[in-house]
Design a protein around this motif. Structure first.
Motif, mmCIF file in Angstrom:
data_model
loop_
_atom_site.group_PDB
_atom_site.id
_atom_site.type_symbol
_atom_site.label_atom_id
_atom_site.label_comp_id
_atom_site.label_asym_id
_atom_site.label_seq_id
_atom_site.Cartn_x
_atom_site.Cartn_y
_atom_site.Cartn_z
ATOM 1 N N ALA A 193 0.853 -1.196 0.000
ATOM 2 C CA ALA A 193 0.000 0.000 0.000
ATOM 3 C C ALA A 193 0.879 1.233 0.000
ATOM 4 O O ALA A 193 2.052 1.187 0.363
ATOM 5 C CB ALA A 193 -0.913 -0.004 1.218
ATOM 6 N N SER A 198 2.172 -3.272 -9.218
ATOM 7 C CA SER A 198 2.769 -2.218 -8.397
ATOM 8 C C SER A 198 4.250 -2.526 -8.228
ATOM 9 O O SER A 198 4.731 -3.574 -8.652
ATOM 10 C CB SER A 198 2.088 -2.153 -7.024
ATOM 11 O OG SER A 198 2.556 -3.209 -6.191
ATOM 12 N N THR A 244 1.579 -1.504 4.630
ATOM 13 C CA THR A 244 0.938 -2.742 4.201
ATOM 14 C C THR A 244 -0.551 -2.676 4.490
ATOM 15 O O THR A 244 -0.952 -2.266 5.586
ATOM 16 C CB THR A 244 1.536 -3.942 4.964
ATOM 17 O OG1 THR A 244 2.951 -3.947 4.794
ATOM 18 C CG2 THR A 244 0.956 -5.252 4.469
ATOM 19 N N VAL A 245 -1.368 -3.062 3.516
ATOM 20 C CA VAL A 245 -2.792 -3.265 3.768
ATOM 21 C C VAL A 245 -2.969 -4.722 4.159
ATOM 22 O O VAL A 245 -2.382 -5.619 3.539
ATOM 23 C CB VAL A 245 -3.642 -2.948 2.517
ATOM 24 C CG1 VAL A 245 -5.050 -3.503 2.664
ATOM 25 C CG2 VAL A 245 -3.722 -1.446 2.303
ATOM 26 N N ALA A 258 6.736 -0.067 -1.179
ATOM 27 C CA ALA A 258 5.512 0.285 -0.455
ATOM 28 C C ALA A 258 5.859 0.930 0.884
ATOM 29 O O ALA A 258 6.747 0.466 1.601
ATOM 30 C CB ALA A 258 4.660 -0.955 -0.219
ATOM 31 N N SER A 289 -3.402 3.770 -4.551
ATOM 32 C CA SER A 289 -2.831 2.420 -4.630
ATOM 33 C C SER A 289 -3.310 1.533 -3.488
ATOM 34 O O SER A 289 -3.395 0.309 -3.634
ATOM 35 C CB SER A 289 -1.302 2.483 -4.630
ATOM 36 O OG SER A 289 -0.789 2.808 -3.339
ATOM 37 N N SER A 290 -3.624 2.141 -2.347
ATOM 38 C CA SER A 290 -4.098 1.357 -1.206
ATOM 39 C C SER A 290 -5.467 0.742 -1.476
ATOM 40 O O SER A 290 -5.835 -0.264 -0.865
ATOM 41 C CB SER A 290 -4.160 2.238 0.043
ATOM 42 O OG SER A 290 -2.878 2.713 0.396
ATOM 43 N N TYR A 291 -6.210 1.349 -2.387
ATOM 44 C CA TYR A 291 -7.557 0.872 -2.722
ATOM 45 C C TYR A 291 -7.562 0.016 -3.988
ATOM 46 O O TYR A 291 -8.564 -0.621 -4.307
ATOM 47 C CB TYR A 291 -8.492 2.070 -2.918
ATOM 48 C CG TYR A 291 -8.700 2.887 -1.668
ATOM 49 C CD1 TYR A 291 -9.805 2.671 -0.850
ATOM 50 C CD2 TYR A 291 -7.793 3.877 -1.291
ATOM 51 C CE1 TYR A 291 -10.004 3.421 0.303
ATOM 52 C CE2 TYR A 291 -7.978 4.628 -0.138
ATOM 53 C CZ TYR A 291 -9.077 4.392 0.657
ATOM 54 O OH TYR A 291 -9.261 5.122 1.800
ATOM 55 N N THR A 316 -4.803 0.340 8.151
ATOM 56 C CA THR A 316 -3.822 1.052 7.320
ATOM 57 C C THR A 316 -4.325 2.445 7.011
ATOM 58 O O THR A 316 -5.427 2.620 6.500
ATOM 59 C CB THR A 316 -3.587 0.298 5.995
ATOM 60 O OG1 THR A 316 -3.210 -1.049 6.280
ATOM 61 C CG2 THR A 316 -2.495 0.972 5.181
#
Length: 398
Positions: free
Chosen positions: A195, A332, A341-342, A338, A247-249, A373
């Protein structure tokens, strides 16, 4: 065998904060850190100045399988609480944008502050011993106490805190140790993924790699999430704050949408046509965007020639595309790039008030190890502080 009231695994933001809180409440705590020095992620954060919290912290700015889990800890230890601690230590700070707070000086001031807080335990009848360079071996529980074997000896305590973070930035020593240990004790884990990470482009989008180094303020969208910040084209794809946020989603196979002209009102191309019929799409875009980006977008839209010769319908279509330009990332840059982390230890396994495992008494998990996160901009540090205070306080009450 050396005995303590609590063993904290991990000498990062969450681990040091938790130890300080418990120690200042009279508990005997040992912090075991694998790296040669504590707080390594703190030291590199915010370009070396540590984006230590965000004034706009709220539960809706965190991703989790249970979006309500973070509410308790975040409400009981706020960004203002941590800021008060920073000021009490005489650390100068400034707000950059969007509520992000940084040290004026060095991130080392935050690490020094946390160690100073740990040292205060002595005045309250507690102790906080911090050991770095400790390679963690076997961890076990006999029903009454936890035992941790390290490269230098054996340690025992009735409480164990998992504060070893997630696998993001492995060059800093990050690993999936927290998840392996959680599973060892029967806790479930949400599969982790990178993430706040740059996205890579392939296929037809690969042409945009030629814009490496070009940035622009945009609105980036993925699903219902939307962020207005800078996007940066790289030699591998897309980066910059707006991209890191979405990017986290993002999940593989999904598209992300970019509004390249978030300030433009509807009908702006038609207005440009009326104002200067001999202008071009490229010239109009170049007024608002970097020239190389304007040229690439105009070329992809394929509307060459004077605006006066273009049908209004075609200009409407161009506006719509520029307001929601679809990129299809092929991946990614992974955990190596990153920031967080998710995923992580399932929140249903933990008490939101104490961070203690519901089915394993004396076992706690805090910080990035947990499936909580935050957005980019100090939110993850605030979760580290808040979850650590929750656990540290609970340790002192047992």
């Amino acid at each position: 065998m050396q005995t303590y009231d609590a063993i904290v695994l991990g000498g990062g933001a969450a681990g040091l904060m938790c130890a300080a809180v418990a120690g200042q409440r009279g508990r005997r705590v040992i912090v075991l850190e694998r790296a040669a020095e504590v707080g390594k992620k703190i030291l590199i954060s915010g370009g070396g100045r540590c984006n230590f919290t965000n004034l706009n912290t709220a539960p809706d700015r965190y991703l989790s399988a249970n979006p309500h889990f973070a509410k308790s800890a975040l409400s009981r230890y706020t960004a203002r609480d941590f800021l008060a601690l920073v000021e009490a230590h005489g650390i100068a700070w400034h707000e950059k944008t969007l509520g992000q707070l940084f040290c004026d000086g060095s991130a080392r001031q935050i690490v020094a502050m946390l160690l100073a807080e740990c040292a205060k335990a002595a005045a309250a009848g507690g102790t906080v011993e911090v050991r770095s360079g400790e390679e963690i071996g076997k961890v076990s529980h006999d029903g009454s106490e936890y035992r941790v074997m390290t490269s230098s000896g054996a340690f025992a305590a009735p409480a164990l805190v998992i504060a070893t973070g997630g696998p993001s930035i492995p060059k800093m020593g990050a690993s999936d140790f927290a998840y392996r240990l959680a599973r060892h004790f029967g806790l479930k884990v949400v599969e982790p993924r990178p993430a706040l990470v740059p996205l890579t482009l392939g296929g037809e989008d690969v042409l945009f790699r030629d814009l490496s180094g070009v940035s622009a303020e945009v609105v980036a969208r993925c699903g219902k999430a939307a962020f207005r910040e800078a996007a940066l084209f790289t030699h591998r794809g897309l980066s910059g704050p707006a991209i890191l946020q979405v990017s986290s989603y993002w999940h593989p196979g999904e598209a992300i949408g970019i509004d390249f002209l978030p300030n433009a009102a509807g009908g702006w191309l038609l207005e440009a046509k009326r104002a200067n019929s001999r202008g071009t799409v490229r010239s109009v875009l170049a007024d608002a965007l970097p020239d190389r980006l304007a040229a690439t977008l105009a070329e992809r839209i394929a509307l060459a020639g004077d605006l006066g010769n273009m049908p209004d319908k075609a200009l409407h279509s161009a506006e719509a595309r520029l307001a929601d330009w679809r990129f299809h990332p092929n991946g990614s840059e992974g955990f190596a790039k990153a920031e967080v982390t998710v995923g992580g230890i399932v929140t249903a396994e933990l008490s939101s008030k104490t961070m203690e495992a519901r089915r394993v008494p004396g076992l706690y998990a805090i910080g990035e190890a947990v499936d909580v996160t935050g957005w980019l901009g100090g939110y993850n540090f605030q979760w580290a502080w808040a979850s650590a205070v929750a656990a540290g306080t609970a340790l002192a009450e047992t």
